[in-house]
Motif scaffolding. Sequence first.
Motif, PDB file in Angstrom:
ATOM      1  N   GLU A   1      31.592  11.307   3.647  1.00  0.00           N
ATOM      2  CA  GLU A   1      32.444  12.404   4.138  1.00  0.00           C
ATOM      3  C   GLU A   1      32.173  13.711   3.402  1.00  0.00           C
ATOM      4  N   LYS A   2      32.014  13.603   2.094  1.00  0.00           N
ATOM      5  CA  LYS A   2      31.792  14.835   1.311  1.00  0.00           C
ATOM      6  C   LYS A   2      30.406  15.415   1.607  1.00  0.00           C
ATOM      7  N   ARG A   3      29.433  14.526   1.841  1.00  0.00           N
ATOM      8  CA  ARG A   3      28.081  14.994   2.182  1.00  0.00           C
ATOM      9  C   ARG A   3      28.099  15.694   3.548  1.00  0.00           C
ATOM     10  N   GLN A   4      28.843  15.106   4.479  1.00  0.00           N
ATOM     11  CA  GLN A   4      28.973  15.718   5.809  1.00  0.00           C
ATOM     12  C   GLN A   4      29.600  17.106   5.685  1.00  0.00           C
ATOM     13  N   ALA A   5      30.641  17.187   4.852  1.00  0.00           N
ATOM     14  CA  ALA A   5      31.334  18.468   4.688  1.00  0.00           C
ATOM     15  C   ALA A   5      30.388  19.524   4.120  1.00  0.00           C
ATOM     16  N   VAL A   6      29.590  19.132   3.126  1.00  0.00           N
ATOM     17  CA  VAL A   6      28.656  20.070   2.503  1.00  0.00           C
ATOM     18  C   VAL A   6      27.615  20.545   3.518  1.00  0.00           C
ATOM     19  N   LEU A   7      27.079  19.597   4.315  1.00  0.00           N
ATOM     20  CA  LEU A   7      26.035  19.968   5.277  1.00  0.00           C
ATOM     21  C   LEU A   7      26.595  20.749   6.459  1.00  0.00           C
TER      22      LEU A   7
ATOM     23  N   LEU B   1      21.020  13.217   8.322  1.00  0.00           N
ATOM     24  CA  LEU B   1      22.370  13.745   8.551  1.00  0.00           C
ATOM     25  C   LEU B   1      22.359  15.202   9.033  1.00  0.00           C
ATOM     26  N   PHE B   2      21.507  16.026   8.432  1.00  0.00           N
ATOM     27  CA  PHE B   2      21.504  17.439   8.827  1.00  0.00           C
ATOM     28  C   PHE B   2      20.961  17.613  10.246  1.00  0.00           C
ATOM     29  N   GLU B   3      20.018  16.748  10.600  1.00  0.00           N
ATOM     30  CA  GLU B   3      19.468  16.784  11.961  1.00  0.00           C
ATOM     31  C   GLU B   3      20.579  16.449  12.964  1.00  0.00           C
ATOM     32  N   GLU B   4      21.381  15.455  12.586  1.00  0.00           N
ATOM     33  CA  GLU B   4      22.474  15.065  13.485  1.00  0.00           C
ATOM     34  C   GLU B   4      23.493  16.190  13.640  1.00  0.00           C
TER      35      GLU B   4
END
Lengths: 235, 134
Positions: free
Chosen positions: A70-76, A155-158
């Motif tokens: 979740e935190k990685r998603q938020a950062v990206l 993740l960033f591609e998504e």
Amino acid sequence: MKLTAPQIEHLFTFTRQHYVEWYDLQSELVDHLANAIETQWQENPKLSFDEALNIEFKKFGVFGFMDVVEKRQAVLRKKYNGLVWEHIKGFFGIPKIVLTITMTLVLFSILKVSIYSGWIFMGLYLILMVFSFYKIFKNRKKKQLKAQTKEKIWLFEEIINQYGSIAGIIVLPFNIFNQLIDQTDNFFGNVYWVLGLSFFSVVFFILVFIIFKIIPAKTEEYLLATYPEYKLEKL
Amino acid sequence: MYKILMYICFSIGDCFVPRNDKKMKNSQLYKGSLNTIIMKLLEENGKMYGYEITQKVKAITAGELNITEGALYPALHKLEAEGILDVEIEKVDNRMRKYYKLTEAGTKETVNRLAELEDFIRTMQSLVNPKLEF
């Protein structure tokens, strides 16, 4: 004792089973778990692979990998929003501002002169919406295909393909305009309203163009800048 | 017991698990310093990977503090996004290893954050242990 290649593969499967679908996060977590298991074996060589893995996974807490994800998603997502913002700013700097102003004035002239201004506006907006939904649908298909072929997902591609969290706002101006449609005569009779509406529409068009065209076209470039491992994987 | 401790740790959003149960409440005091600790370690060691950071903190504090995995990686990813850390990938033992290192801006920021932390420690010390003058 070091982990074997099948055990590393098992760790990748393990992260997938615990809702980490993205290769960038998977590989970091796999290395962490592998290091931790190897340290456990130094202290207690009798420990089985599964036992050591369970001990280490518990250290991530009751939510498992979710917090990291979740935190990685938020950062990206924040990074993605920053990218969109940078592109928008580009349309208000020299030389692109000339294009922005020209588009606003052209739309303003059309809406001002034509007796069908309401319908023209609705038509333009519908074209934009159909284009957006077509892109969203196409990318969903692409994602399904990737999942079937077990291709690596980043993740960033998504986030780029899902258009961050911005995609949802596409429908919003349409709803607002729908509410105002009954008063179109008053609405399009006022020069300032028409000018404001033209400017807003152009900004909206630019936003859709950035989200659905400019950024996806540069996906490879952004992935290379975000993930050093992306280059290694592509070699 | 450990499970319960981890649950409490996550519930209050803490980043550390002190060794003794009695010290649990103290972990909140360390929460704000996680980034500075990571930056300080990277300043001293050049580049490090996630697991190495947890082990280093454990070793330096003689097991007194354990950085929880659920807090370390979000902190690393955030620092990376802020441009304080840069990443490097190496293939080690049939797997990828992600190393973190300070960027130029990160090195400057580390000096500021350490000075800030030292100030904080001094202030706290004077509050907790005031030298009264008559």
